[in-house]
Design an enzyme around this catalytic site. Structure first.
Site, PDB file in Angstrom:
ATOM      1  N   GLY A 238     -25.468  23.087  42.537  1.00  0.00           N
ATOM      2  CA  GLY A 238     -24.788  21.850  42.133  1.00  0.00           C
ATOM      3  C   GLY A 238     -25.715  20.823  41.503  1.00  0.00           C
TER       4      GLY A 238
ATOM      5  N   GLY B 295     -24.262  28.066  39.617  1.00  0.00           N
ATOM      6  CA  GLY B 295     -23.178  29.030  39.830  1.00  0.00           C
ATOM      7  C   GLY B 295     -23.687  30.436  40.077  1.00  0.00           C
TER       8      GLY B 295
ATOM      9  CE  LYS C   4      -9.906  28.625  36.928  1.00  0.00           C
ATOM     10  NZ  LYS C   4      -9.121  27.793  37.816  1.00  0.00           N
TER      11      LYS C   4
HETATM   12  P1  AMP Z   1     -19.360  30.533  36.747  1.00  0.00           P
HETATM   13  O1  AMP Z   1     -19.532  30.388  38.229  1.00  0.00           O
HETATM   14  O2  AMP Z   1     -18.551  29.486  36.110  1.00  0.00           O
HETATM   15  O3  AMP Z   1     -20.695  30.727  36.067  1.00  0.00           O
HETATM   16  O4  AMP Z   1     -18.486  31.845  36.503  1.00  0.00           O
HETATM   17  C1  AMP Z   1     -18.934  33.108  36.897  1.00  0.00           C
HETATM   18  C2  AMP Z   1     -17.769  34.054  36.903  1.00  0.00           C
HETATM   19  O5  AMP Z   1     -17.238  34.215  35.615  1.00  0.00           O
HETATM   20  C3  AMP Z   1     -18.178  35.441  37.365  1.00  0.00           C
HETATM   21  O6  AMP Z   1     -17.519  35.730  38.563  1.00  0.00           O
HETATM   22  C4  AMP Z   1     -17.705  36.347  36.232  1.00  0.00           C
HETATM   23  O7  AMP Z   1     -17.089  37.530  36.698  1.00  0.00           O
HETATM   24  C5  AMP Z   1     -16.678  35.503  35.523  1.00  0.00           C
HETATM   25  N1  AMP Z   1     -16.489  35.914  34.123  1.00  0.00           N
HETATM   26  C6  AMP Z   1     -17.399  35.919  33.151  1.00  0.00           C
HETATM   27  N2  AMP Z   1     -16.868  36.381  32.007  1.00  0.00           N
HETATM   28  C7  AMP Z   1     -15.586  36.683  32.245  1.00  0.00           C
HETATM   29  C8  AMP Z   1     -14.515  37.208  31.446  1.00  0.00           C
HETATM   30  N3  AMP Z   1     -14.688  37.505  30.158  1.00  0.00           N
HETATM   31  N4  AMP Z   1     -13.316  37.371  32.046  1.00  0.00           N
HETATM   32  C9  AMP Z   1     -13.163  37.062  33.345  1.00  0.00           C
HETATM   33  N5  AMP Z   1     -14.125  36.560  34.151  1.00  0.00           N
HETATM   34  C10 AMP Z   1     -15.324  36.388  33.606  1.00  0.00           C
END
Ligand code: AMP
Length: 394
Positions: A374, A351, A194
């Site tokens: 965090g 993350g 996100k």
């Molecule tokens: P974060 O905690 O913000 O680093 O997000 C990690 C999450 O992003 C993981 O669970 C991944 O599965 C998800 N993610 C990464 N790339 C994609 C994508 N192209 N579409 C959907 N989810 C994604």
């Protein structure tokens, strides 16, 4: 950086209150990962060897200022004894004055969860004074809790002479080398799901890095904002104007943004589905791009060829499902090889990054992987970490 290291103070015969982060992950009461315990061992060993009377304090879970045995730290004592290779006595009230008395040089004790008192999360100085009573020195080795101003991390540092533990020092030195004082050119790889959770981080990074590589679901926002068709892929379309602002900021700071040019897409969000190679800005309406493609991987590798310092947060694809871990794995191996050959300093964290790099089999090949979550992210966002600021001020 201007903080006092543990190695520069005399701890012999002194009662040292050591703030650790023993908030270990558990499943059904069993510890599933010992990293947090193991990483404090260097400080514990030093304190024992140098004759300190060590009293460890930590939080565990979120008891919200009330005694709740579900969040007691007592269960961790046998693991501490085993991993730290010493006896550890437990005191079931963190304010117990007896815990600070009749303690031998080299002895280690553990106090009950500091979050059993409201004063902890309120950063209450009266509570910090009670914690400090009977102690001579405060040592903070809980970088992962440093983004919160709590009594046992912040207020107490204004009461007792304070120093940085070795784990805290290592984190600060590595992050400083990566972001504040890096060897140039410096690049960041940012992925994940996100964009809305990463705006502060992106806006800080564009000021500090020469190249910003974007992947994961997050990159779709940039492709969409620039008129690309992202099909059924993850995107927070309402963020379009804010994303354009990030692109403008990057231009102003001469930061080059690298976006995916191709990807691996699917109709279903599941393990091993039928996949399609797509152009990243021309994805059919029924397809969801779940990873970067081979052309993108090659392009990123050539962009990073001369980079001396690399910061990494977030996976390049939905790495939990095969084959969508491919892009993350390939880039992680590339960075690991460059690190091992001495061409690059690589720092990663926040993350799901640690899990993604573990999945790639390279988590021991980066210069530094922060487990701080965090606190690591807030550092990348350019925020002051209150518990670190309290130590630096000394
Ligand atoms: P974060 O905690 O913000 O680093 O997000 C990690 C999450 O992003 C993981 O669970 C991944 O599965 C998800 N993610 C990464 N790339 C994609 C994508 N192209 N579409 C959907 N989810 C994604």
């Amino acid at each position: 950086m201007n903080f006092i290291s543990l190695r520069n103070i005399d701890v012999n015969g002194k009662v040292v209150l050591l703030r650790a982060d023993l908030n270990v992950p558990t499943k059904d009461g069993i510890i599933t990962d010992y990293t947090r315990i193991d990483r404090v061992k260097k400080t514990i060993d030093y304190l024992r060897k140098n004759g300190a009377k060590t009293i460890v304090m930590s939080h565990f879970g979120r008891p919200k200022g009330k005694v709740n045995k579900k969040y007691s730290l007592k269960f961790i004592v046998p693991s501490l004894s085993e991993r730290w290779e010493c006896d550890v006595a437990f005191f079931d009230d963190c304010l117990d004055e007896q815990a600070r008395k009749n303690i031998n040089n080299g002895e280690v004790r553990l106090l009950e969860n500091v979050r059993f008192y409201e004063g902890e999360e309120n950063n209450c100085s009266d509570f910090a004074k009670k914690l400090a009573k009977g102690a001579d020195i405060f040592v903070n080795d809980a970088f992962s809790a440093a983004h919160r101003a709590h009594a046992s991390t912040e207020a107490i540092a204004h009461i007792l002479p304070s120093a940085c533990g070795f784990l805290m020092e290592e984190e600060l030195n590595c992050l400083n080398k990566a972001l504040e004082n890096p060897q140039k050119p410096v690049a960041a790889i940012v992925g994940g799901a996100k964009i809305s959770t990463k705006l502060d981080l992106l806006n800080n990074l564009v000021k500090k890095v020469d190249i910003l590589v974007l992947g994961g679901g997050m990159a779709n926002n940039f492709i969409y904002a620039q008129g690309g068709n992202i099909g059924n892929s993850l995107c927070e379309k309402e963020m379009k104007d804010i994303v354009i602002q990030v692109i403008e900021n990057a231009k102003n700071y001469k930061c080059k943004i690298i976006l995916p040019i191709d990807g691996v897409a699917s109709k279903e969000f599941k393990e091993n589905p039928e996949t399609f190679i797509v152009k990243a800005d021309d994805i059919p309406d029924d397809l969801d791009r779940l990873d970067i493609g081979d052309k993108t991987i090659d392009m990123i590798k050539s962009e990073l060829a001369d980079v001396k310092t690399l910061i990494w947060n977030g996976p390049m694809g939905a790495f939990e499902m095969k084959p969508f871990d491919h892009g993350t794995n390939e880039l992680a191996k590339f960075v690991a090889d460059k690190t091992i050959s001495g061409d690059m300093i690589s720092v990663a964290g926040g993350g799901d990054t640690v899990a993604a790099l573990e999945n790639a089999g390279v988590s021991d090949k980066f210069t530094y992987i922060s487990t701080a979550g965090g606190a690591f992210l807030e550092w990348l966002e350019g925020k002051t970490l209150p518990a670190v600021a309290a130590l630096i001020k000394q």
